[in-house]
Design an enzyme around this catalytic site. Structure first.
Site, short mmCIF file in Angstrom:
data_model
loop_
_atom_site.label_atom_id
_atom_site.label_comp_id
_atom_site.label_asym_id
_atom_site.label_seq_id
_atom_site.Cartn_x
_atom_site.Cartn_y
_atom_site.Cartn_z
N SER A 70 -2.19 -8.93 9.50
CA SER A 70 -3.10 -9.29 8.39
C SER A 70 -2.60 -8.77 7.04
CB SER A 70 -4.50 -8.72 8.66
OG SER A 70 -4.45 -7.30 8.67
N GLN A 73 -0.04 -11.58 4.39
CA GLN A 73 -0.52 -12.56 3.41
C GLN A 73 -0.23 -12.07 1.98
OE1 GLN A 73 -3.47 -11.05 2.01
NE2 GLN A 73 -4.92 -12.66 1.41
N LYS A 87 5.14 1.30 7.84
CA LYS A 87 5.42 0.59 6.59
C LYS A 87 6.57 1.23 5.81
CE LYS A 87 0.94 -1.51 5.73
NZ LYS A 87 -0.23 -1.59 4.83
N CYS A 188 -10.61 -3.92 0.44
CA CYS A 188 -10.00 -5.23 0.73
C CYS A 188 -10.34 -5.75 2.12
CB CYS A 188 -8.48 -5.11 0.71
SG CYS A 188 -7.76 -5.25 -0.88
N CYS A 245 -12.57 16.98 -20.27
CA CYS A 245 -11.98 16.53 -19.00
C CYS A 245 -11.52 17.75 -18.20
CB CYS A 245 -10.80 15.60 -19.27
SG CYS A 245 -9.91 15.14 -17.77
ZN ZN Z 1 -8.39 13.75 -18.53
#
Ligand code: ZN
Length: 269
Positions: A70, A73, A87, A188, A245
């Site tokens: 699968s 594709q 893989k 997916c 952040c």
């Molecule tokens: Zn950042």
């Protein structure tokens, strides 16, 4: 820089070498360069294909899956005869056939907090071709700590997103501080994906990686590119560094030790 292109290489890379923007010096940079491709699936396949063709001298491939029918594709480096083999092994075989100048480091493993920093730090550029949030956040965090740029890509059904996270620009957590809760964004396998979509998105990531190695052009730093295959539109949305952040802000972390890469991949204050 000492140039050591032999006659076969001058021939193989002639379409690069004749351009002022690349030239023999640029080709030498690619041959001396290295890239870590995280995932040898839909996005990873075109990335590996074009980086190998371009002569990126050392390509690391991280993946712990085996080729399934699968996958074929869209995962164009794997063939029907590869079903059932790892893989990374199939990727290595593909590259060896394409370009003997390229060494493939096959990392048949899943990225985790114990190996991600060492792996990322060993390459000039990382291409995030993964398909899950924990890996994506882990790659962002480790790459930022070790000042390695990341060409990021993600896909969903008919849509793709690409951005490039440089050591000087905003990081993925500036854009999306935390991952959505598991189960809220389908993958997916449950929603499906147009086979050619990761080809387009992966090619853009490969382009960014090559530019980073050549140190040329403007990469998607602080810009998120949206691609809609159904409408055939490309849109770019700018984004900025977040001073708060947890990975690149004022009180940034210097190690990923202790971060739980599950759920929201949250970094505690
Ligand atoms: Zn950042």
């Amino acid at each position: 820089m000492s140039l050591s292109l032999d006659s076969t290489q001058l021939d193989r890379y002639s379409r690069h070498i004749i351009m002022d923007e690349v030239g023999p010096e640029g080709q030498q940079k690619l041959l001396d360069g290295s890239a870590l491709v995280v995932g040898a699936g839909g996005l990873g396949a075109p990335v590996i294909q074009y980086l190998a063709a371009a002569g990126v001298g050392r390509i690391g491939v991280v993946d712990d899956d085996v080729v399934e029918r699968s996958n074929l594709q869209r995962q164009v480096i794997h063939a029907d005869a590869d079903v059932g083999i790892p893989k990374v092994e199939s990727a290595k075989k593909f590259v060896e056939r394409l370009n003997p100048d390229v060494t493939v480091d096959a990392h048949e493993t899943r990225l985790d907090t114990d190996n991600v920093e060492e792996l990322v730090a060993d390459y000039d550029v990382v291409v995030d071709a993964s398909d899950n949030f924990p890996t994506r956040y882990m790659v962002n965090d480790a790459a930022r700590i070790h000042d390695v740029p990341v060409a990021h890509g993600a896909i969903y059904k008919f849509e793709g997103q690409v951005t490039t996270l440089t050591p000087d620009g905003p990081c993925y957590r500036c854009l999306f501080r935390e991952a959505p809760e598991p189960g809220t964004v389908p993958d997916c396998a449950t929603t499906g994906v147009l086979g050619v979509l990761p080809g387009t998105v992966g090619c853009i990531q490969a382009t960014e990686a090559v530019k980073l190695l050549l140190e040329t052009g403007d990469v998607l730093e602080g810009r998120l590119l949206f691609y809609d295959a159904m409408d055939m539109t490309f849109e770019t949305v700018p984004y900025r560094e977040n001073p708060d952040c947890p990975v690149c802000g004022e009180s940034a972390i210097d190690s990923i030790e202790g971060i739980e890469y599950s759920g929201g991949c949250t970094i505690a204050d």
